[in-house]
Design a protein around this motif. Sequence first.
Motif, short mmCIF file in Angstrom:
data_model
loop_
_atom_site.label_atom_id
_atom_site.label_comp_id
_atom_site.label_asym_id
_atom_site.label_seq_id
_atom_site.Cartn_x
_atom_site.Cartn_y
_atom_site.Cartn_z
N THR A 209 1.96 6.75 5.43
CA THR A 209 0.87 6.52 6.39
C THR A 209 0.12 7.80 6.67
OG1 THR A 209 2.05 4.67 7.42
CG2 THR A 209 0.31 5.71 8.71
N HIS B 280 -2.69 8.57 4.24
CA HIS B 280 -3.86 7.69 4.08
C HIS B 280 -5.17 8.45 4.28
CE1 HIS B 280 -1.48 3.73 4.94
NE2 HIS B 280 -1.22 4.25 3.76
N GLN C 72 -6.69 -8.55 -3.38
CA GLN C 72 -7.28 -7.41 -2.67
C GLN C 72 -8.49 -7.87 -1.86
OE1 GLN C 72 -8.78 -4.32 -5.21
NE2 GLN C 72 -9.59 -3.11 -3.52
N HIS D 207 -8.61 -4.97 1.42
CA HIS D 207 -8.12 -3.61 1.27
C HIS D 207 -9.09 -2.80 0.42
CE1 HIS D 207 -3.73 -5.11 1.90
NE2 HIS D 207 -4.25 -4.69 3.04
N ASP E 147 -8.30 -0.13 -1.19
CA ASP E 147 -7.55 0.40 -2.32
C ASP E 147 -6.58 -0.66 -2.82
OD1 ASP E 147 -5.87 1.79 -4.09
OD2 ASP E 147 -6.03 3.66 -2.94
N ARG F 129 -3.96 -0.35 -4.39
CA ARG F 129 -2.57 0.10 -4.23
C ARG F 129 -1.99 -0.37 -2.91
NH1 ARG F 129 -3.86 6.26 -5.86
NH2 ARG F 129 -5.60 5.71 -4.50
N THR F 130 -2.83 -0.53 -1.90
CA THR F 130 -2.35 -1.07 -0.63
C THR F 130 -1.92 -2.51 -0.81
OG1 THR F 130 -3.92 0.36 0.53
CG2 THR F 130 -2.93 -1.44 1.79
N THR F 131 -2.70 -3.28 -1.56
CA THR F 131 -2.36 -4.68 -1.81
C THR F 131 -1.07 -4.78 -2.61
OG1 THR F 131 -4.74 -5.09 -1.92
CG2 THR F 131 -3.29 -6.89 -2.58
N HIS G 198 1.51 -3.10 -2.38
CA HIS G 198 2.69 -2.96 -1.52
C HIS G 198 3.26 -4.32 -1.12
CE1 HIS G 198 1.38 1.31 -0.04
NE2 HIS G 198 1.82 1.30 -1.27
N SER H 92 4.04 -2.33 5.60
CA SER H 92 2.59 -2.21 5.64
C SER H 92 2.10 -2.61 7.00
CB SER H 92 1.95 -3.11 4.59
OG SER H 92 0.56 -3.08 4.70
N SER I 244 -1.35 -2.69 7.28
CA SER I 244 -2.78 -2.77 6.94
C SER I 244 -3.34 -4.13 7.25
CB SER I 244 -2.98 -2.47 5.48
OG SER I 244 -2.50 -1.20 5.18
#
Length: 283
Positions: free
Chosen positions: A69, A72, A254, A259, A261, A263-265, A267, A281, A283
């Motif tokens: 975190t 970010h 995504q 999101h 990015d 890469r966040t999805t 996760h 997460s 987010s």
Amino acid sequence: MTTAQLAAVSYLARYSGHTHVLYAYQLREWFAWCEGSGLDPLVGIQRAHVELYIRGLGDRGLMDSTVVTMMHGVRGFFRFAHIDGLIAADPAVYARLPKIHRDETRTQGLDRLELIRFLQVAQTLTVHHGALAYLLGINALRASEAAAVRIEDYADTLRGHRVLHLVGKGNKPATMPLTVPVLRVLEACRGQRTSGPLVLRPVSGQPIDRRDVYRMVARIATAAQIPRHISPHSLRHAAITNALDAGVPLRDAQILARHADPRTTEHYDRAPAATSTGTASTS
């Protein structure tokens, strides 16, 4: 003002509210570390420097999820500085982050069958519980987003489909399609009303706020006999995870999650839907 300071101001101007405060704090920490290390926070930074900083965060006793975190804002700072042509390459894009273990998460997820039961039970309580459950568990809205939905927000049609307009995290506007089942539930909640907040407090008829969302989700979870703490983010988590498990392409998931990015999805795709513990997460 130095190039790094100018880049930081420009980057932070993209955000507001809690996100702005959080990213400003993360950049202050990065700038302070660079000053103590005799480095410019932007120019001349290499991937090794970023990874040394990440290691230092861990050495301070921070959990792996907190370290991720904390990065970010720093990673976004470098990404946009690269996009704006202030640096030739992004030194943080391939920097190794710690792996987040499932036991670090506070989000308790729902598997597919639990999500179905949650949605079914919600509709038996009140039309307002039903609409809230579908906004969270199908359209993956955040608690504050669901509370802010107004009847006027889903009046438009795009390419033959009804769509929902909303303002998401970081004051970013978004438009998402509504499936027939979701639209049916929202219309039942709307009733004869033509404007104003969609989901209301069932007893008083007043607009809900973020705290009401948490209370209503907890009531549905109890009625659905889900034997653990379920939060609004659990529903968002379930919507995204179940989409990925169903074979929805990462790009489409995504878009659902909104999101920036992918890469966040990603996760959300760390565990099969049969498990009931979500991934880390917020987010």
